[in-house]
Design a protein around this motif. Structure first.
Motif, short mmCIF file in Angstrom:
data_model
loop_
_atom_site.label_atom_id
_atom_site.label_comp_id
_atom_site.label_asym_id
_atom_site.label_seq_id
_atom_site.Cartn_x
_atom_site.Cartn_y
_atom_site.Cartn_z
N SER A 1 36.55 74.55 11.32
CA SER A 1 35.65 76.35 12.48
C SER A 1 35.98 75.11 13.96
O SER A 1 36.59 74.42 13.73
CB SER A 1 33.86 74.99 11.98
N ASP B 1 34.28 76.09 7.40
CA ASP B 1 33.55 77.67 7.82
C ASP B 1 33.25 77.84 6.36
O ASP B 1 33.60 76.82 5.34
CB ASP B 1 34.12 78.71 7.54
N ALA B 2 32.46 78.17 5.75
CA ALA B 2 31.73 77.80 4.00
C ALA B 2 33.11 78.45 3.15
O ALA B 2 33.82 79.35 3.90
CB ALA B 2 30.81 79.31 4.15
N ARG C 1 29.25 73.36 -1.06
CA ARG C 1 28.97 74.19 0.80
C ARG C 1 28.69 73.64 1.22
O ARG C 1 28.72 73.74 2.53
CB ARG C 1 27.53 75.76 0.49
N ALA D 1 38.88 75.96 2.16
CA ALA D 1 37.50 76.08 3.34
C ALA D 1 38.66 75.64 4.10
O ALA D 1 39.61 75.04 4.50
CB ALA D 1 36.84 74.63 3.49
N THR E 1 30.51 72.51 5.29
CA THR E 1 30.14 73.23 5.99
C THR E 1 29.02 72.20 7.52
O THR E 1 29.66 72.25 8.35
CB THR E 1 28.88 74.16 6.06
#
Length: 285
Positions: free
Chosen positions: A280, A206-207, A197, A277, A201
């Motif tokens: 983002s 994103d997580a 994680r 994942a 990130t």
């Protein structure tokens, strides 16, 4: 090969040398060994028929070919460091008539993989060896289209994969062999969910979600076949021994494998994470 980052120089020398030779010569054995993981991994990737997909650490290309069949109107790119494995991957793709595949020899940590080019990035046991994993995953995030997804299959921690210690201990013959570092590079570098994680990130994802999958790994239909395979994998450690110690190591390995021979051949418990994942909004920037 295109530019290799200095932190990956040793990995490149190995994969484009002795390690790559071993994995090429044993391609079918490895694919059979982790075959039970393939379907849940590919199902998690949800490959669309027109998807553009990057396969990182594609090796001999089994995953690349399976993805290409799921994306007949798309394009799949396989990236690896090994000349021999890529040669085999190209031959097998051609033999199977898969024209929507290309293979590149490159260091995925620094290679120009294109900006927002792919809908999916997948990797089966291919991303645990980066010298700078944040830089590598940042580069991968850059090549994902907004909303694109990264899907990884990676080993869980060493304690959850007793095959590793069993084989290492069998060929130790009195040596105190160091375990691979849990923070890599190495086979278990992404075994800790918190580390996964943190890395992803930081790299612009994103997580991530991690799903545990536990299946037996397969090493051969009988002890002789399994012994040949594991001996090839442990060639470096075996080659350091004198003749008497090497004979002892082979005998110990055979005894260890015999204990795991059952109706389905020689198998060991194992565990992997399926990591998913999304890029983002600022991923790869």
């Amino acid at each position: 090969m295109t530019h290799v980052h200095p932190s990956n120089a040793d990995a490149a020398a190995g994969w484009d040398g002795p390690s790559g030779d071993i994995w090429t010569d044993n391609a079918d054995r490895f694919d059979a060994g982790v075959a039970r993981y393939l379907r849940p991994f590919l199902d998690a990737a949800t490959i669309e028929p027109d998807a553009h997909v990057l396969d990182v650490g594609c090796g001999n290309g089994l995953v690349t070919r399976e993805v290409a069949r799921r994306a007949p109107r798309g394009e799949v790119t396989g990236v690896d460091l090994s000349t021999r494995m890529l040669d085999l991957a190209r031959r097998r793709a051609a033999q199977e008539g898969l024209a929507n595949i290309r293979f590149l020899q490159a260091d995925a940590q620094v290679a120009d993989l294109g900006e927002a080019r792919y809908n999916r990035i997948v990797s089966r046991n291919g991303v645990m060896f980066f010298g700078d994993p944040v830089a590598a995953f940042t580069n991968l995030a850059r090549s994902l289209a907004p909303g694109g997804r990264l899907v990884l299959l990676v080993w869980q921690e060493m304690a959850d994969n007793p095959w590793f210690s069993a084989f290492r201990d069998a060929v130790a013959v009195g040596r105190d062999l160091p375990a691979p570092p849990p923070d890599g590079p190495g086979p278990f570098a992404l075994g800790d969910p918190d580390r996964v994680r943190t890395l992803l990130t930081a790299a612009g994802f994103d997580a991530p979600e991690l799903r545990s999958v536990r299946e037996p790994t397969y090493y051969g239909p009988d002890v002789d076949a399994a012994h040949d395979y594991i001996s090839a994998m442990q060639h470096g450690l075996l080659s350091e021994l004198d003749e008497a110690a090497r004979a002892e190591a082979h005998a110990t390995l055979r005894a260890e494998l015999q204990e795991h021979l059952g109706p389905d051949g020689v198998t060991y418990p194992s565990a992997m994470w399926i990591v998913t994942a999304r890029r983002s909004a600022a991923g790869g920037r």
